[in-house]
Design an enzyme around this catalytic site. Structure first.
Site, mmCIF file in Angstrom:
data_model
loop_
_atom_site.group_PDB
_atom_site.id
_atom_site.type_symbol
_atom_site.label_atom_id
_atom_site.label_comp_id
_atom_site.label_asym_id
_atom_site.label_seq_id
_atom_site.Cartn_x
_atom_site.Cartn_y
_atom_site.Cartn_z
ATOM 1 N N ASP A 58 0.869 -1.178 0.000
ATOM 2 C CA ASP A 58 0.000 0.000 0.000
ATOM 3 C C ASP A 58 0.910 1.233 0.000
ATOM 4 O O ASP A 58 1.732 1.386 0.917
ATOM 5 C CB ASP A 58 -0.866 -0.049 1.272
ATOM 6 C CG ASP A 58 -1.891 1.064 1.331
ATOM 7 O OD1 ASP A 58 -1.646 2.148 0.751
ATOM 8 O OD2 ASP A 58 -2.936 0.857 1.979
ATOM 9 N N TYR A 151 -10.297 15.664 -3.912
ATOM 10 C CA TYR A 151 -9.566 14.983 -5.001
ATOM 11 C C TYR A 151 -8.784 16.026 -5.816
ATOM 12 O O TYR A 151 -7.600 15.834 -6.106
ATOM 13 C CB TYR A 151 -10.524 14.201 -5.905
ATOM 14 C CG TYR A 151 -9.794 13.545 -7.069
ATOM 15 C CD1 TYR A 151 -8.899 12.501 -6.846
ATOM 16 C CD2 TYR A 151 -9.966 13.995 -8.382
ATOM 17 C CE1 TYR A 151 -8.201 11.908 -7.901
ATOM 18 C CE2 TYR A 151 -9.271 13.412 -9.437
ATOM 19 C CZ TYR A 151 -8.393 12.370 -9.184
ATOM 20 O OH TYR A 151 -7.693 11.795 -10.226
ATOM 21 N N GLU A 187 -11.012 1.725 -13.976
ATOM 22 C CA GLU A 187 -11.810 1.380 -12.783
ATOM 23 C C GLU A 187 -11.988 2.591 -11.849
ATOM 24 O O GLU A 187 -12.561 2.478 -10.772
ATOM 25 C CB GLU A 187 -11.124 0.231 -12.028
ATOM 26 C CG GLU A 187 -11.133 -1.052 -12.826
ATOM 27 C CD GLU A 187 -10.413 -2.203 -12.130
ATOM 28 O OE1 GLU A 187 -10.167 -2.127 -10.920
ATOM 29 O OE2 GLU A 187 -10.117 -3.181 -12.822
HETATM 30 P P1 NDP Z 1 -7.748 2.565 -11.542
HETATM 31 O O1 NDP Z 1 -8.700 2.540 -10.397
HETATM 32 O O2 NDP Z 1 -8.029 1.714 -12.724
HETATM 33 O O3 NDP Z 1 -6.265 2.252 -11.037
HETATM 34 C C1 NDP Z 1 -5.770 2.753 -9.819
HETATM 35 C C2 NDP Z 1 -4.497 2.005 -9.481
HETATM 36 O O4 NDP Z 1 -3.919 2.590 -8.307
HETATM 37 C C3 NDP Z 1 -4.741 0.553 -9.192
HETATM 38 O O5 NDP Z 1 -3.709 -0.211 -9.777
HETATM 39 C C4 NDP Z 1 -4.657 0.477 -7.673
HETATM 40 O O6 NDP Z 1 -4.132 -0.779 -7.306
HETATM 41 C C5 NDP Z 1 -3.649 1.578 -7.378
HETATM 42 N N1 NDP Z 1 -3.791 2.114 -6.028
HETATM 43 C C6 NDP Z 1 -4.783 2.912 -5.555
HETATM 44 N N2 NDP Z 1 -4.597 3.182 -4.258
HETATM 45 C C7 NDP Z 1 -3.451 2.536 -3.895
HETATM 46 C C8 NDP Z 1 -2.746 2.398 -2.670
HETATM 47 N N3 NDP Z 1 -3.149 3.018 -1.555
HETATM 48 N N4 NDP Z 1 -1.615 1.653 -2.657
HETATM 49 C C9 NDP Z 1 -1.190 1.039 -3.773
HETATM 50 N N5 NDP Z 1 -1.810 1.129 -4.965
HETATM 51 C C10 NDP Z 1 -2.941 1.851 -5.007
HETATM 52 O O7 NDP Z 1 -7.659 4.105 -11.984
HETATM 53 P P2 NDP Z 1 -6.766 4.865 -13.078
HETATM 54 O O8 NDP Z 1 -5.909 3.947 -13.813
HETATM 55 O O9 NDP Z 1 -7.682 5.737 -13.802
HETATM 56 O O10 NDP Z 1 -5.906 5.780 -12.096
HETATM 57 C C11 NDP Z 1 -4.487 5.843 -12.134
HETATM 58 C C12 NDP Z 1 -4.061 7.265 -11.812
HETATM 59 O O11 NDP Z 1 -4.544 8.135 -12.815
HETATM 60 C C13 NDP Z 1 -4.582 7.805 -10.482
HETATM 61 O O12 NDP Z 1 -3.568 8.539 -9.856
HETATM 62 C C14 NDP Z 1 -5.729 8.713 -10.920
HETATM 63 O O13 NDP Z 1 -5.969 9.732 -9.981
HETATM 64 C C15 NDP Z 1 -5.178 9.241 -12.220
HETATM 65 N N6 NDP Z 1 -6.146 9.798 -13.146
HETATM 66 C C16 NDP Z 1 -7.223 9.066 -13.557
HETATM 67 C C17 NDP Z 1 -8.128 9.615 -14.460
HETATM 68 C C18 NDP Z 1 -9.373 8.903 -14.896
HETATM 69 O O14 NDP Z 1 -10.317 9.565 -15.356
HETATM 70 N N7 NDP Z 1 -9.435 7.596 -14.828
HETATM 71 C C19 NDP Z 1 -7.902 10.960 -15.013
HETATM 72 C C20 NDP Z 1 -6.745 11.636 -14.497
HETATM 73 C C21 NDP Z 1 -5.892 11.050 -13.622
HETATM 74 P P3 NDP Z 1 -4.629 -1.711 -6.111
HETATM 75 O O15 NDP Z 1 -6.080 -1.448 -5.898
HETATM 76 O O16 NDP Z 1 -4.301 -3.102 -6.577
HETATM 77 O O17 NDP Z 1 -3.778 -1.279 -4.978
HETATM 78 C C1 8X3 Z 2 -9.717 12.035 -13.065
HETATM 79 C C2 8X3 Z 2 -10.473 12.955 -13.968
HETATM 80 O O1 8X3 Z 2 -12.378 14.645 -14.026
HETATM 81 O O2 8X3 Z 2 -12.773 12.567 -12.845
HETATM 82 O O3 8X3 Z 2 -8.660 12.686 -12.456
HETATM 83 O O4 8X3 Z 2 -11.341 14.239 -11.909
HETATM 84 S S1 8X3 Z 2 -11.805 13.620 -13.121
#
Ligand code: NDP
Ligand code: 8X3
Length: 249
Positions: A58, A151, A187
């Site tokens: 984590d 966030y 996700e």
């Molecule tokens: P997902 O939920 O698909 O992936 C999130 C990943 O982060 C998972 O692999 C999860 O792994 C890991 N994670 C979350 N919390 C923890 C923790 N405490 N310790 C270790 N691992 C952690 O989302 P995204 O791929 O979309 O998100 C990836 C990044 O991109 C994030 O930082 C998100 O804020 C950012 N982002 C996403 C956007 C979107 O619209 N989807 C847009 C802009 C930015 P596990 O649960 O196995 O630990």
């Molecule tokens: C993820 C994009 O618009 O849901 O960072 O915040 S938004």
């Protein structure tokens, strides 16, 4: 010498797509996340293309972070590229109704987790005077939207920390940059809404960015020549104009 990259949050979404993209290019991988089964599956798939080591921890647990990084076998100890991607949104509530547990989860993973992982890896980069760190921010780190409060705050912090890292690590020749996507179909919304039905409509009526789109930009950033640093990228799907305007059918 082969490049080695450590990717946090590799069990789904952007991190997982980046792992595939890097593996295709022969980059040695350290893949991190909390869901060990998923990490094992990914390792099984990608080991046909490159060396893969998995670490389940984590990011918000600083002792677990240090333990994991110091446990790396010698072949994986030299980390050239760090992709700080792990993170999520938890909840979408006006500030007066927000949950303290959600706020803690976001600040602990998105901000403190990014710092803990960076703290564990930066010393070897400063020692070698080389390295590349990419922090996955968000359009939410540039523009606040209704109910996004904490966030958005966590992602504004990611951007400020990225800029601070770039200044402080400049004398060591370490590249630092941020990739900031808008809506990406992963996700993310399932986590934000805790599996609730609100997640179903987030990506409907338009074509959102896909994780692969972001992975390709991340690979572009890490594959530039030594004198080029991609410092900051803001990327949207065509239907999205900013944090609040999405052209849905
Ligand atoms: P997902 O939920 O698909 O992936 C999130 C990943 O982060 C998972 O692999 C999860 O792994 C890991 N994670 C979350 N919390 C923890 C923790 N405490 N310790 C270790 N691992 C952690 O989302 P995204 O791929 O979309 O998100 C990836 C990044 O991109 C994030 O930082 C998100 O804020 C950012 N982002 C996403 C956007 C979107 O619209 N989807 C847009 C802009 C930015 P596990 O649960 O196995 O630990
Ligand atoms: C993820 C994009 O618009 O849901 O960072 O915040 S938004």
């Amino acid at each position: 010498m082969k490049t080695t990259a450590l990717i946090t949050g590799a069990t789904s979404g952007i991190g997982e797509a980046t792992a595939h993209e890097f593996a295709k290019k022969g980059i040695r991988l350290i893949l991190c996340g909390r869901r060990l089964e998923r990490l094992k599956q990914l390792q099984n798939t990608l080991k046909k293309l490159t060396d893969v080591h998995i670490l389940d921890f984590d990011v918000s647990d600083k002792n677990a972070v240090l333990k994991a990084i110091t446990s790396l076998p010698s072949k994986f100890q030299h980390i050239d590229v760090l992709i700080n991607n792990a993170g999520n949104a938890h909840g979408l509530d006006p500030i007066e109704k927000g949950s303290i547990d959600d706020w803690d989860a976001m600040m602990d993973s998105n901000v403190k987790g990014l710092l803990y992982v960076s703290k564990a890896i930066i010393p070897q980069m400063t020692e070698r005077k080389s390295g590349h760190i990419i922090n996955i921010g968000s359009s939410a780190g540039k523009e606040v939207y209704p109910k996004g409060n904490v966030y958005c705050g966590s992602k504004h912090a990611v951007l400020a920390i990225t800029e601070g890292m770039r200044i402080d690590l400049n004398p060591y020749g370490i590249k630092v940059g941020a990739v900031n996507p808008g809506l990406v179909e992963t996700e993310f919304s399932k986590v934000r809404f805790k599996g609730g039905k609100e997640a179903d409509s987030v990506y409907s009526g338009f074509k959102a960015l896909q994780a692969q789109d972001v992975a390709e930009v991340i690979y572009f950033a890490i594959s530039r020549p030594p004198h080029v640093n991609i410092a900051d990228v803001l990327m949207f799907c065509t239907a999205q104009a900013n944090s609040t305007i999405v052209n849905k059918t």
